[in-house]
Design an enzyme around this catalytic site. Structure first.
Site, PDB file in Angstrom:
ATOM      1  N   PRO A  32       0.827  -1.212   0.000  1.00 16.15           N
ATOM      2  CA  PRO A  32       0.000   0.000   0.000  1.00 16.15           C
ATOM      3  C   PRO A  32       0.864   1.266   0.000  1.00 16.15           C
ATOM      4  O   PRO A  32       0.931   2.010   0.975  1.00 16.15           O
ATOM      5  CB  PRO A  32      -0.813  -0.138   1.283  1.00 16.15           C
ATOM      6  CG  PRO A  32       0.064  -0.923   2.196  1.00 16.15           C
ATOM      7  CD  PRO A  32       0.829  -1.874   1.318  1.00 16.15           C
ATOM      8  N   MET A  33       1.515   1.520  -1.122  1.00 17.64           N
ATOM      9  CA  MET A  33       2.493   2.602  -1.224  1.00 17.64           C
ATOM     10  C   MET A  33       1.817   3.960  -1.381  1.00 17.64           C
ATOM     11  O   MET A  33       0.960   4.152  -2.243  1.00 17.64           O
ATOM     12  CB  MET A  33       3.421   2.340  -2.409  1.00 17.64           C
ATOM     13  CG  MET A  33       4.206   1.054  -2.306  1.00 17.64           C
ATOM     14  SD  MET A  33       4.963   0.564  -3.890  1.00 17.64           S
ATOM     15  CE  MET A  33       3.511  -0.033  -4.783  1.00 17.64           C
ATOM     16  N   HIS A 189       9.800   3.337   3.051  1.00 16.00           N
ATOM     17  CA  HIS A 189      10.043   3.389   4.490  1.00 16.00           C
ATOM     18  C   HIS A 189      10.058   2.002   5.117  1.00 16.00           C
ATOM     19  O   HIS A 189       9.319   1.104   4.714  1.00 16.00           O
ATOM     20  CB  HIS A 189       9.001   4.282   5.154  1.00 16.00           C
ATOM     21  CG  HIS A 189       9.163   5.722   4.804  1.00 16.00           C
ATOM     22  ND1 HIS A 189       8.427   6.341   3.816  1.00 16.00           N
ATOM     23  CD2 HIS A 189      10.018   6.662   5.290  1.00 16.00           C
ATOM     24  CE1 HIS A 189       8.808   7.608   3.716  1.00 16.00           C
ATOM     25  NE2 HIS A 189       9.764   7.826   4.601  1.00 16.00           N
ATOM     26  N   ALA A 222       8.009  -9.361   2.518  1.00 11.73           N
ATOM     27  CA  ALA A 222       8.130  -8.157   1.695  1.00 11.73           C
ATOM     28  C   ALA A 222       9.583  -7.704   1.692  1.00 11.73           C
ATOM     29  O   ALA A 222      10.281  -7.806   2.697  1.00 11.73           O
ATOM     30  CB  ALA A 222       7.239  -7.039   2.239  1.00 11.73           C
ATOM     31  N   GLY A 223      10.021  -7.191   0.544  1.00  5.67           N
ATOM     32  CA  GLY A 223      11.372  -6.641   0.483  1.00  5.67           C
ATOM     33  C   GLY A 223      12.244  -7.312  -0.543  1.00  5.67           C
ATOM     34  O   GLY A 223      12.736  -8.420  -0.309  1.00  5.67           O
ATOM     35  N   GLY A 224      12.408  -6.699  -1.700  1.00  6.80           N
ATOM     36  CA  GLY A 224      13.268  -7.239  -2.738  1.00  6.80           C
ATOM     37  C   GLY A 224      12.605  -8.258  -3.646  1.00  6.80           C
ATOM     38  O   GLY A 224      13.258  -8.826  -4.518  1.00  6.80           O
ATOM     39  N   GLY A 245       6.328  -4.359  -4.220  1.00 12.28           N
ATOM     40  CA  GLY A 245       6.139  -2.915  -4.189  1.00 12.28           C
ATOM     41  C   GLY A 245       6.678  -2.248  -5.432  1.00 12.28           C
ATOM     42  O   GLY A 245       5.936  -1.719  -6.257  1.00 12.28           O
ATOM     43  N   THR A 246       8.001  -2.276  -5.597  1.00 14.20           N
ATOM     44  CA  THR A 246       8.656  -1.583  -6.701  1.00 14.20           C
ATOM     45  C   THR A 246       8.087  -2.022  -8.048  1.00 14.20           C
ATOM     46  O   THR A 246       7.890  -1.190  -8.944  1.00 14.20           O
ATOM     47  CB  THR A 246      10.170  -1.838  -6.655  1.00 14.20           C
ATOM     48  OG1 THR A 246      10.676  -1.422  -5.376  1.00 14.20           O
ATOM     49  CG2 THR A 246      10.887  -1.054  -7.735  1.00 14.20           C
TER      50      THR A 246
END
Length: 370
Positions: A32-33, A189, A222-224, A245-246
């Site tokens: 949820p960016m 963040h 999450a992350g990468g 995300g990205t």
């Protein structure tokens, strides 16, 4: 889907499908960016068998324009999903989630301003992130408010984003339904000190198993994670869902500004060309985030100047001059280290499907006899 994939799908993911009946295995979630995740993106992820999230923001003071924006986004989501005529009072939840940033003092108005909006639209999940160390009772209070009374038609799953085992333990003890274990490869963040998902997710999984054996706490990674191989890795580490995300920042539906899309698509080798730093916020004059958080973004001349010894005041002058002159080279573009795997703009539904199918292919390829 071949026999091996069918067998894999029936062996895992049953809990996520019971929580979110419209989803497919493995569950792919968009983060949820803020400034990116809107109703168009979230609903396309959901329609593709994932779980879409929108960002609800962090200013929940009475009269905040973000309140109307959230209400409008959720109304639009119902329309995009052809649920605008559904009886919300009859227990027809909206199959997307809402993310909330919790460190601001305006969270004291949660019951007054945000909760009524959520109750009216009934999102399937609520994602909480960034508690303030100065207000330890905020998140437990929100989780309690979101827990329905017996017989209630709306029963959202509450997931809490964390960056450490200790924070995961705390969230589980507060009653979270799910933990989003965010590794330091994530964009945007995050905890300033942390680990990658390769060690974080298994340790959190073990902690939940050993310390909360009677609780049905889900674990997302999450992350990468930027493609199906990352999703498969997350599952192997013990996660039940993977958050991207990205990759979704350059989706056709995202609110990402054009210059940021270009920066993302032009960047590779994310371990070298993105960096975690509080400078990304501070150079923009944003000092609101508690010191336990920082953010990962694409390396810019601003960061390079800091590394070269340029003072903050001089660096900020250069940032503002560039901004005023239309030079976007110093603007902050949040990005994870997986950016090198994000090579073109695609519809959010295609990103979701590719990640899911890629994961199943990667898993099946590990053992041809599966």
């Amino acid at each position: 889907m071949n026999t091996a994939r069918r067998r894999l799908a029936t062996m895992a993911g049953s809990r996520m499908r019971s929580w979110f009946p419209n989803t497919s295995y493995p569950l792919v979630v968009n983060a949820p960016m803020d400034g990116v995740a809107n109703s168009r993106l979230a609903t396309e992820v959901t329609k593709a068998g994932g779980l879409g999230f929108i960002q609800g923001g962090r200013d929940f003071n009475p009269g905040s324009p973000l309140l109307k924006k959230l209400d409008d986004q959720l109304t639009l989501a119902r329309k995009l999903l052809s649920l605008e005529n559904a009886s919300k009072d009859g227990g027809d939840p909206l199959p997307i989630g809402v993310g909330l940033i919790t460190f601001t003092k305006s969270m004291r108005f949660f019951h007054e301003t945000i909760l009524p909006i959520l109750q009216r639209h009934q999102p399937a999940a609520v994602w909480l992130f960034a508690p303030s160390p100065a207000a330890p009772d905020t998140v437990p209070s929100i989780i309690k408010a979101l827990k329905p009374e017996a017989g209630s038609a709306w029963s959202p799953k509450v997931v809490v984003q964390v960056g450490s085992v200790a924070a995961a333990r705390e969230a589980a003890s507060h009653g979270a339904d799910g933990i989003v274990a965010q590794g330091v490869d994530a964009g945007g963040h995050q905890w300033a000190s942390g680990a990658g998902i390769v060690s974080l997710v298994p340790e959190v999984a073990d902690m939940l198993r050993d310390e909360f054996p009677d609780r049905d706490v889900a674990l997302w990674a999450a992350g990468g994670i930027a493609d199906g191989r990352g999703v498969a890795a997350a599952l192997a580490l013990g996660a039940e869902a993977a958050v991207l995300g990205t990759a979704f920042m350059v989706s056709a539906e995202a609110d990402t500004q054009d210059f940021r899309r270009k920066a993302l698509l032009a960047t590779s080798d994310g371990g070298s060309n993105t960096v975690k730093s509080q400078l990304h916020d501070h150079i923009q004059g944003n000092t609101a985030w508690p010191s336990i958080y920082d953010g990962r973004a694409i390396v810019t001349p601003t960061y390079q100047d800091q590394r070269s010894g340029v003072s903050f005041d001089e660096n900020q002058k250069r940032f503002k001059a560039a901004q005023d002159g239309g030079d976007v080279s110093r603007m902050v573009t949040w990005s994870g280290t997986g950016i090198g795997l994000v090579r073109k703009e695609l519809p959010a539904a295609e990103i979701t499907k590719n990640a899911r199918e890629g994961a199943l292919k990667a898993i099946a390829g590990l053992n041809p006899s599966l």
